[in-house]
Design a protein around this motif. Sequence first.
Motif: not given
Length: 453
Positions: A83-84, A88, A91, A94, A97, A282, A285-289
């Motif tokens: 993440t930016t 996070f 995990y 994550v 998934r 992607e 992760l639904d674009g979260e990372f």
Amino acid sequence: MSVSPPIAAKGPGPFSRFEFVVAGRYLRARRKEKFASVIAVLTLLGVVLGVATLIVVMSVMNGFRTELLGKILGLNGHFVVQTTADGFDGYDDVVTRLEGVEGVRYAIPYVEGQALASGNASATGVVVRGISEASLAKLELLRQGAVLGGWDQWDGSLGVAIGQRLSERLGVSLGDQITIINPNGTPTPFGMTPAELSLPVNVIFNIGMPEYDSFYVYLPMQEAQAYFRLFEDKLKPGVQMPGVMATDEEIDAAYERAYKVSGVEVFVTDPDNIAGMRSKLEAALDGEFAITDWQQRNATFFSALQVERVVMFVILSLIILVAAFNIIASLVMLVKDKGPDIAVLRTMGATRGSILRIFSMTGFAIGLSGTLLGLILGVVFAINVEAIRATVSNVLNISIFPPELFLMAGLPSRVDPGEVTVVVLLSLGLTFLATLYPAWRAARLDSIEGLNQ
């Protein structure tokens, strides 16, 4: 009735037996033709060295790429999920998934940061990486690289694992203490206090890559999370926030600590299928990372390596090209010397096509012999290149291809059948083309002109 001349006797394919015999005689120099024989031998050696050198160099460069790629991707994932923000939590979800995506072998959460490590002899900058025992079991390259100590009960070991080169630089061995200092420590009213941690060395590993053996320090996951302060105290679900007058016990009971990681590394079954796997990750992760792949992280290095391979192939191919020009020169000399013979053959009924094929076979025999000898020499040398390097280094007492510069403990080599085939076809093609002009010149030679030479 006229009798067919002996030159009409047919041999295998489009060539007559007569043409094979004459071409063979021209390849065997007589006493007065020693100079032409020397030129032919030097031309043959040129083809041999060109083919062998090209095979050896391309095999070594393939070995470098394969070895580097295997070791880099053996420790670092094919994809990195981050993440930016500064790490996070959550995990574990994550990882679950990611590992549910088709084509993913496993996912490994990690903590990473820079620090200063000091030992008995010196201090140096290092990369500190936190990893759990469960994740460690998946990294065979690291787990099997231990030369001193072991990874048993790693999570509760309260020790560090360092590379063999780093241990020599710091002057520490198994059981000795090293101190890790991180400038981004605990905030205080007077500024940031550096975080300092002293732990014994429990494992010394040697992966065979100086970059990792010299700069990496491994910590148990929770120890690394606490050291880099990758955690956040959150109010427990369904619990009311403590008031101003709450005791320390009430505050501790109301909050729970959520640990964070720097990222999650993803290892896939097909590292070359970057585009296809990226879209799957992607979607999971639904674009979260943010997701980066190994080609992006090592783009400059591997692009430079690819360019170098192409340039070396072109440069070394010039050796074969020079040998092909030598074939032209030697055949032109042979045609000049055999002018009377060509005239006699023409008067006996040999066609221009026969003369063309005779001299083409003479030159191509040199190219074919040189290519086959170069193929054998190159493949044998490429397969045993590390043993040859070690022998030469021991005999001459010098360091050839030092690992500090080439990032390898030895000189790797991998013979690619496809590239070897390209080299062989390139050599045969160039040497065949080199025979056409001298053979054409011989076929065009006038009988009267040849007899007058």
